[in-house]
Design an enzyme around this catalytic site. Sequence first.
Site, short mmCIF file in Angstrom:
data_model
loop_
_atom_site.label_atom_id
_atom_site.label_comp_id
_atom_site.label_asym_id
_atom_site.label_seq_id
_atom_site.Cartn_x
_atom_site.Cartn_y
_atom_site.Cartn_z
N HIS A 82 0.88 -1.30 0.10
CA HIS A 82 0.17 0.03 0.08
C HIS A 82 0.95 1.33 -0.13
CE1 HIS A 82 -3.61 2.42 0.53
NE2 HIS A 82 -2.99 3.21 1.23
N ASP A 161 -15.30 1.57 4.58
CA ASP A 161 -14.23 2.48 3.94
C ASP A 161 -14.56 3.01 2.55
OD1 ASP A 161 -11.26 3.26 3.94
OD2 ASP A 161 -11.46 2.37 2.24
N ARG A 168 -14.29 11.79 2.77
CA ARG A 168 -13.02 12.37 3.11
C ARG A 168 -12.37 13.44 1.73
NH1 ARG A 168 -9.17 8.09 4.63
NH2 ARG A 168 -7.62 9.57 4.62
N SER A 183 -8.40 3.67 7.48
CA SER A 183 -8.88 3.29 5.95
C SER A 183 -7.89 2.21 5.51
CB SER A 183 -8.69 4.75 5.18
OG SER A 183 -8.86 4.53 3.81
N LYS A 187 -9.08 -2.16 5.01
CA LYS A 187 -9.03 -2.91 3.73
C LYS A 187 -7.84 -3.86 3.71
CE LYS A 187 -8.19 0.59 0.86
NZ LYS A 187 -8.35 2.03 1.47
#
Length: 434
Positions: A82, A161, A168, A183, A187
């Site tokens: 990520h 999310d 957001r 967030s 996930k």
Amino acid sequence: MNTIEIIRKKRDNHSLTKEEIEFLISAYTKGKIPDYQFSAFLMAAFLNGLNKNETAALTEAMLYSGKVVDLSSIKGVKVDKHSTGGVGDKTSLIIAPIAAAAGVYVPMISGRGLGHTGGTLDKLESIPGFRTNLNLTEYKNVLKKTGAVLIGPTKEIAPADKLIYSIRDVTATVESIPLITGSIMSKKLAEGIDALVLDVKTGNGAFMREMKDAEQLAYSLYNTAKAFGKKCVAFITDMNQPLGNYIGNWLEVYESIQVLRDGKKNDLTELSLILAGAMIYLGKKAETFEDGIEKAITLLNSGKAFDKFLELVKVQGGDISYIKNPDRYPKSRYHKKIKMLNDGFISFIDTYEIGMAAIDLGAGRLKKEDKIDPKAGIIFNYKLGDKIYKGDVIAEVFSDSNEKINLAEKRILNSIKLSERKTKIPALVKQIIN
């Protein structure tokens, strides 16, 4: 519970209980709390912060807002990556096929564009036919078949999310370490991984502009992953200039093809190999991190990574004719070359402004309901420290609106500073947390 009282409590900088946070997330996910009230909570949390216990409660509530995928039937280590987001950051499109070609399973749940940064889902969906809305059965089948799968949050996986992510973006509450942690980790923990590689950006094009904030976020994410029993390594990397040269959804797919198929070498390639090497190492397909990088280089140079990318695109419904022949892709109505007005060494690039210029062109969203033009974007030809002369083409811009072209041109020219002497170039990888 009373939603207004919970908002007031956080507004007045008091800590929320686990039960209060669970109530907010559950009620909002079920449509019992309107956007305007949840926006008020987000802003209160953004301004006053969430402590360690509140952040853990938020992550857990978002995680269990849907199903937690069980991938135990797939024998092998499941590893994801990520990034916290940057301008021109398309590493997911490169490292997922590299790691999968090495035998690592890569279940990747990604997001859409946030603020001035692009989103992996928007990039993938610029490929005609590519499906990111797979259900859980399809998700597992694609992962088993190809070794990688790239989808977005669904009604089954981290539905909270998906809702919170989009709101957001349009309420100026993106740059919050607790909200980002909740967030990302909801996930990642929901998708069934065993290990996670983190790429936390810092610099003027990152959400965490200051190094100290990037370190705080990296440790928040790293510690959350470890608390849930996941192997993890975090990299803090530079975002003081666009990563690679292409910015915009299809343009970033195109540059990924240049790296995977054509052997393009730049900072994008360098970072992709580092991240892929870490995934291969955590996936137990290499004895050391350095060995993982060497395997990534071999898979890239041999063409096996590009073959895996073609396989992945095809299995998820994408038209691989555009991957094999990217010049077939539809062109923007307007295209302009932006030329420098002076000589000098590039000493500063306002990367945030470059990202906003891409949004001006149609490559991102200003409002939740905005549609993205996949063709729109920027080719940025130079890097920090490069010598440039008056009349050189610093960038090319693409849009279906000539008015947007002119707006982006002004942003780009104003974002660049020149000096008489070459300045120090920032390190691509600033810190590794392992």
